[in-house]
Scaffold this motif. Sequence first.
Motif, PDB file in Angstrom:
ATOM      1  N   ILE A   5     129.273  38.509  11.254  1.00 20.80           N
ATOM      2  CA  ILE A   5     127.543  38.282  10.311  1.00 20.80           C
ATOM      3  C   ILE A   5     126.302  38.762  10.883  1.00 20.80           C
ATOM      4  N   THR A   6     126.342  39.226  12.450  1.00 18.31           N
ATOM      5  CA  THR A   6     125.938  40.119  12.981  1.00 18.31           C
ATOM      6  C   THR A   6     125.855  40.948  12.370  1.00 18.31           C
ATOM      7  N   THR A   7     125.992  41.679  12.034  1.00 23.05           N
ATOM      8  CA  THR A   7     126.548  43.120  10.781  1.00 23.05           C
ATOM      9  C   THR A   7     126.141  43.015   9.546  1.00 23.05           C
ATOM     10  N   LEU A   8     126.560  42.002   9.331  1.00 24.89           N
ATOM     11  CA  LEU A   8     125.978  42.129   7.672  1.00 24.89           C
ATOM     12  C   LEU A   8     124.758  41.687   7.482  1.00 24.89           C
ATOM     13  N   ALA A   9     124.055  41.249   9.480  1.00 23.62           N
ATOM     14  CA  ALA A   9     122.949  40.267   9.012  1.00 23.62           C
ATOM     15  C   ALA A   9     121.592  41.722   8.798  1.00 23.62           C
ATOM     16  N   GLN A  10     121.748  42.683   9.155  1.00 20.49           N
ATOM     17  CA  GLN A  10     121.090  43.524   9.322  1.00 20.49           C
ATOM     18  C   GLN A  10     120.482  44.843   8.336  1.00 20.49           C
ATOM     19  N   PRO A  11     121.729  44.633   7.459  1.00 21.28           N
ATOM     20  CA  PRO A  11     120.960  45.244   6.150  1.00 21.28           C
ATOM     21  C   PRO A  11     119.800  44.302   5.711  1.00 21.28           C
ATOM     22  N   LEU A  12     120.355  43.582   5.184  1.00 21.38           N
ATOM     23  CA  LEU A  12     119.160  42.363   5.103  1.00 21.38           C
ATOM     24  C   LEU A  12     117.519  42.340   5.709  1.00 21.38           C
ATOM     25  N   LEU A  13     117.792  42.221   7.101  1.00 24.35           N
ATOM     26  CA  LEU A  13     116.381  42.845   7.875  1.00 24.35           C
ATOM     27  C   LEU A  13     115.957  43.976   7.682  1.00 24.35           C
ATOM     28  N   VAL A  14     116.520  45.069   7.737  1.00 22.63           N
ATOM     29  CA  VAL A  14     116.089  46.718   7.078  1.00 22.63           C
ATOM     30  C   VAL A  14     115.773  46.459   5.907  1.00 22.63           C
ATOM     31  N   GLY A  15     116.535  46.147   4.972  1.00 24.66           N
ATOM     32  CA  GLY A  15     115.517  45.855   3.609  1.00 24.66           C
ATOM     33  C   GLY A  15     113.709  45.195   3.908  1.00 24.66           C
ATOM     34  N   GLN A  16     114.032  43.511   4.482  1.00 25.30           N
ATOM     35  CA  GLN A  16     112.821  43.273   4.265  1.00 25.30           C
ATOM     36  C   GLN A  16     111.939  44.333   4.970  1.00 25.30           C
ATOM     37  N   VAL A  17     112.059  44.880   6.006  1.00 23.53           N
ATOM     38  CA  VAL A  17     110.931  45.708   6.933  1.00 23.53           C
ATOM     39  C   VAL A  17     110.374  46.751   6.234  1.00 23.53           C
ATOM     40  N   ILE A  18     111.579  47.686   5.136  1.00 21.14           N
ATOM     41  CA  ILE A  18     111.171  48.529   4.512  1.00 21.14           C
ATOM     42  C   ILE A  18     109.654  47.742   3.741  1.00 21.14           C
ATOM     43  N   GLU A  19     110.486  46.829   3.219  1.00 23.38           N
ATOM     44  CA  GLU A  19     109.201  46.063   1.837  1.00 23.38           C
ATOM     45  C   GLU A  19     108.272  45.665   2.308  1.00 23.38           C
ATOM     46  N   ARG A  20     107.958  45.195   3.878  1.00 22.58           N
ATOM     47  CA  ARG A  20     106.794  44.514   4.157  1.00 22.58           C
ATOM     48  C   ARG A  20     106.150  46.079   4.963  1.00 22.58           C
ATOM     49  N   VAL A  21     106.580  47.568   5.497  1.00 18.37           N
ATOM     50  CA  VAL A  21     105.806  48.577   5.269  1.00 18.37           C
ATOM     51  C   VAL A  21     105.622  48.891   3.334  1.00 18.37           C
ATOM     52  N   GLN A  22     106.177  48.529   2.324  1.00 17.10           N
ATOM     53  CA  GLN A  22     105.465  49.329   1.900  1.00 17.10           C
ATOM     54  C   GLN A  22     104.358  48.143   1.215  1.00 17.10           C
ATOM     55  N   SER A  23     104.102  47.235   1.520  1.00 14.69           N
ATOM     56  CA  SER A  23     102.843  46.360   1.280  1.00 14.69           C
ATOM     57  C   SER A  23     102.344  46.243   2.533  1.00 14.69           C
TER      58      SER A  23
END
Length: 633
Positions: free
Chosen positions: A48-66
């Motif tokens: 579970i902790t491993t699967l959650a990491q890509p999701l948070l990374v994706g949100q980080v990228i989206e916030r950086v872009q916006s």
Amino acid sequence: MSAPAPRRGRRSAPQDGPRARLTQLLPYIFEHKPVLVVIVILSIAGSITTLAQPLLVGQVIERVQSGEALGVLVWGIVALVVASSVISGYQHYLLQRTGTAVVYSSRRKLIARILHLPISEFDSRRTGDLVSRVGTDTTLLYAVLTQGLADSVGNALLFVGAILAMAFIDPVLLVSIVGVLGISVVGVTLLSSRIRTATQEQQDKVGELASGVERAVGSIRTVRAAGATEREAADVTRVATDVYGVGVRIAKVSALVVPIAGIALQVSLLVVLGLGGYRVASGAITVADLVTFVMFLFLLIAPLGSFFGAITSVNQALGALGRIQEVLDLPIETDQDVAIAATVQPAATAPGANDSHAALEFRDVRFRYPASVVAARRTAESAALAALSDAHVDTSAVELPATADSDGEVLKGVSFQVPRGSRVALVGPSGAGKSTTLALIERFYDPTDGAILLDGVDVRTLDRTDLRGQLGYVEQDAPTLAGTIAENLRLASPTASDEECERVLRAVNLGEVLERSPLGVDAPVGEAGVMLSGGERQRLAIARALLAAPPILLLDESTSSLDGLNEQRMRDAIDAVATGRTLIVIAHRLSTVVDSDLIVVLDHGRVVGQGTHSELVESTPLYRDLARHQLLV
């Protein structure tokens, strides 16, 4: 002139043993259910902790872009990474510990089974091969837990979670890599069956190698004295070469598994980057989606690699488990008793000092060794003749002890009685069946037909431990166990004091052995009693039997390694302790048994004469010839 002895050549490959099934492996693992439950829970939490990491990374990228603030997302990723690492480390420890426990459990079962096997199994199997099963084969079970099987629940969750996340992000990209991954799984599965077969062959060869080393090292003095060191080294090296060859085959097959996983990852990554870049350019997905998808792809490959490793390790373990299970499935002496009980009437009374019965009685006893024992002995005889031939010794006059006549029987209707408190001697040429007679009394084997009675009770109805508690048995080869003098003496008398040990040692003229070392009875005897002479080892074996003070003593060539003076002293010691006891003595030296109460003459498994020395000289030609050759008539 006998036919030339066969030359030693490359040993034939072992016959294929039984193939173990996965269901036979699972009980070893499920013995540790509580720990496995913890491992599974940790595996799920880690997934579970491993699967959650890509999701948070994706949100980080989206916030950086916006241009939005990252907030606690970074700290969330850090927390997940730390948690995943801690969980992984503790899970690794539990897996290692449980794997070690599985090996320990299997060894404990195997040792207990081996030490309770019927004597016929030891007569037909190689000692080194049995040792190899306890040591080398059980070690392969360790990899089952440490290389993916116990972590399969977490990996399955990780695999399914990654698939679902990738399907949610972009089903088109997922479909593009499913074919590549499917082909890799099929390829690894096909290769795994070859690994199992090769591993079983390798373990058989390792067992043969252990037997060869044990044979050469155990007889190193004889090998050196015969100038056969190089020949023995060459024989053992040939088997080692076979082990190497099978190991190379396993390495080749296993080496194919690694590239398959690597190729699957690389091809999948190239497909995702190529097709994913196109879909980002077309606006179908965002850059954040592509990065997240790639991270999930790596998470997908990780459990897939563990799956490949689990397949390989499980198949290697199943190859070794087949050899382990073969021994565990063998009947033990107690199992034989259950089968015998169905055909033998139960004992009416327990054996005891009943004057109405002979201490021991053979009633028309017939016996033939199992086919496996006969085959093993013939192989050993052929190897012995081959060794003599290699040493340029004329084998035309070599006579080996016969295992059985052409009809397969070793004893053919043997009948005699041993009165209580008497001394009975068994004499006859080699291969007459004398040692076999004692083996039947000890119930190392049971008669094929007829009966052996102890105080009027069929020995087959008696508990073997109780029966052997009434017998003192000194083998022909007088084996000495590695350890101390006291440990050898207390083998059958664990509660004997040092004073009792010293008394029985002096009774068999071993007092000088005690005086060699300040340790006294705690002095070491060396491997197989190498620090004692042959005669001393034989007297130590007799002392061990005398210390137990059983009502019946069985002595198989017990004075064969003694000089004239020590032989007389030994006879005096036996006479001293024989009062009130029953003795059955096997001897080639008739001088040691001429004063016996009864002498039974055996020839080719039959009783050809019974009586005292003077009676047999008159009535039995075979005995008269034996006595004449030993200058006793």
